[in-house]
Structure formats: C-alpha cells, structure tokens
Design an enzyme around this catalytic site. Sequence first.
Site, PDB file in Angstrom:
ATOM      1  CG  ASP A  96      -3.685  -6.417  -3.606  1.00 32.52           C
ATOM      2  OD1 ASP A  96      -4.805  -5.944  -3.342  1.00 32.52           O
ATOM      3  OD2 ASP A  96      -2.848  -6.699  -2.722  1.00 32.52           O
ATOM      4  CG  HIS A 101      -2.002  -0.972   1.231  1.00 28.53           C
ATOM      5  ND1 HIS A 101      -1.823  -2.257   1.662  1.00 28.53           N
ATOM      6  CD2 HIS A 101      -3.293  -0.876   0.832  1.00 28.53           C
ATOM      7  CE1 HIS A 101      -2.965  -2.917   1.543  1.00 28.53           C
ATOM      8  NE2 HIS A 101      -3.873  -2.106   1.040  1.00 28.53           N
TER       9      HIS A 101
END
Length: 382
Positions: free
Chosen positions: A317, A245
């Site tokens: 993802d 992230h």
Amino acid sequence: MFERRNFYACILILMFVIFLSENCEGANAPLQLTAEKILNSMTLEEKVGQLFIIRPDQLEINLSLEDIHNDSKVPGVKNLTALMLATLKKYPAGGFVFFGKNIKSPKQLKNFIQELKNASKVSPIMAIDEEGGQITRIAKKKSFNVPKYKTMEAIGKTGDPQKAYDAAKTIASYLKEYGFTLNFAPVADINTNPQNIIIGSRAFGSDPELVSKMVSAYLDGLHSQGILGNIKHFPGHGDTTNDTHSGYVAINKTWDELLQAELIPFCDNFKKTDAVMIAHITLQNITHDNLPATLSKEFITGKLKNELGYNGLIITDALNMKAIRENYSSAEAATLAFEAGCDILLMPYDYREAFDALLNAVKSGRISEERLNKSVLKILLF
C-alpha cells in the site's frame, strides 16, 4: 474389458493434459525470453527503478515533500517538464500512479500519460485508484463524461456478480482509452466492523463468499478490456476501526480467524488477480516482529507466500501513509518492504531517498542482485 477401457481412457486423458500444459508453457516462452532480454540489458539503477510506482509529482524536485503528497490544496503536475525528465533519467521509475490533481481533461490526461511512456526506457505501469463509488479519480471530474457508480456495497447488495463485472468492464474501457494499464481495484476486504472508517461502502459486503464472487467478477470485467487488477488490502482491512492513512493500526484476530473470514476473498482469487496489495496493519496475534504487514517478512514470505502459496506480484500500500512514515524513514520502509517479500514499492514519501537506499543495499550486498532480478523479472512480465 470395462476396466481395460477405463485404463486406456485415463491414459488418453493424461496425455491430453500433458499436451495442453506443454503448449501453454510454450505460448508464454516468447514473453519470458523478451522479459529476460530486457532484464539483461538494464543497468543496476534501472532495475532498482522498476521496483517503484510513484506519483508524477515526485519527479518535480522543486516541490516540497508535503506539497507532493497533498491532494486537497496543492495543484498537481499535469505534464512532463524538462526538469521532471532530467529527474526521471537519474531516478527511473517502473510506474506512475495518478491522482485527481494530475487530471484536468481527457486530452491532457492522454498526452501526459504518453509523455511519461515516451520518456521511459521500459514501458511503465500506468496506475490509478478507480474502484467506482467513493474512490475514483476520473469519474469525479466534471470534464470527463463517464458512468458513475454509487458504491461497491450497493452492487454487492444486488447479489448479482454480473453487475460487478459490468461496472469493472465499463471502468476498464475508459481507463484503457486514456492509457492506463493497472487499476488498484477491486477491494477484497469484507466490511465486518460497523465502526470501520476506511473501507465501509468500498467493500462489496460483509459476507466473505459474496465478496469473493464479486471480486472475481470485477477482475473478469477489468481483464475483458485488457486492464490489470489488484486485490486489496491483504489480509483484510474491514475489521479495523482506524485508518492507516492517519497512523498506526492493529488488529487482534488470530490467523485461524482470518482464514475463516477476511482471507477468503483473497485466497479464492489468488489465481485470477494480477497482484496483491498489502495493508499497513499490524497483526498482533499473528506475527512476532511487531511490524506492519507491509514490512513483515514473517507475514509476507512466511504466511502469504509459503503458507498460502501465493507466487504472484506483491505491491505495498502507499508508503507515504502515516502508519509508515511516522515510524520509519523512506529508506527504512522501502528496504524492509522489499526484504519482506514485496516486489513493487508504492509511493514512498521521499522517492529519491528510498531509491538510493535500495540501490546502496544491493551494492553493499545486503540485498542480492539475484533477489532484485527475481522481482524485476516478475514486474516486466506483469
């Protein structure tokens, strides 16, 4: 006489197996024909749209990209507006993923999901991260009276797969009630690195065999309520120390090392899972292209598909994560991921840019329409 009887018994068994095989294929034939009929009726733009699962907020073109992807301070959209509907017609999407900021109450959530379904030509995938424990979007809301689970690690420590099944069944029952079709769960990573900051207690444990059994039971629990499951984050995020992230993440393990640990829960559940989600980790000692696994054809097609034999649906993802968007444009990321072998592109940072890039890649011949059709048919069957 004994050998002759054995021979006849083998013939009968073989005939029975062939009978079962033919009838199973026959049972799936209507679904295949329906999916093909839908595919043949779609425009090129509609086919490209099927490749994307996006945030509902990405239809609100008056929002900045930063606000769309900010989950902490910026209010999310909670109903379908006329402007969003117009965007959806121009940029049709194959599915939507809901976050906490899109959820206010059971009634609001049901209505919003139904609005999106009604506005879509093809019934969209309705997805959410409701793993149970640390990562939940609904269970954390005070307005939802649903069971809560401490962590998946706590369930793993019991050593009882039935508890994983029960948790998943319960989660799936309320997801189904609100209109969801896909849960981005279970986590199939093994928590092998104590310094890991992204997986940790989200994993069922550090023993590959235990995690494999828990993942299998969790998938069974989802399926018992008609909810699709997704094992993640292939090939395993449990031995990393950084978070994709936040930026670039690499692992130094070899392929043989992964096969002996991280890959076990994935490989064991390839036939049971509905999809596999690819992590954005770079595999320095496995691939030579220096690309995150999500964008690497060498890894997805070469390793996952060809070597391990996985032929099911492949989902990236989230493409808005910094491991991707700090190094690639939304156009580059979407195109590379699809060329690598992914079928569904999850949450590109700039959806319209990513959509246009894929559309132009097909129109220019960089991506064949045959390749596009192959993934769209898999998605429709999914």
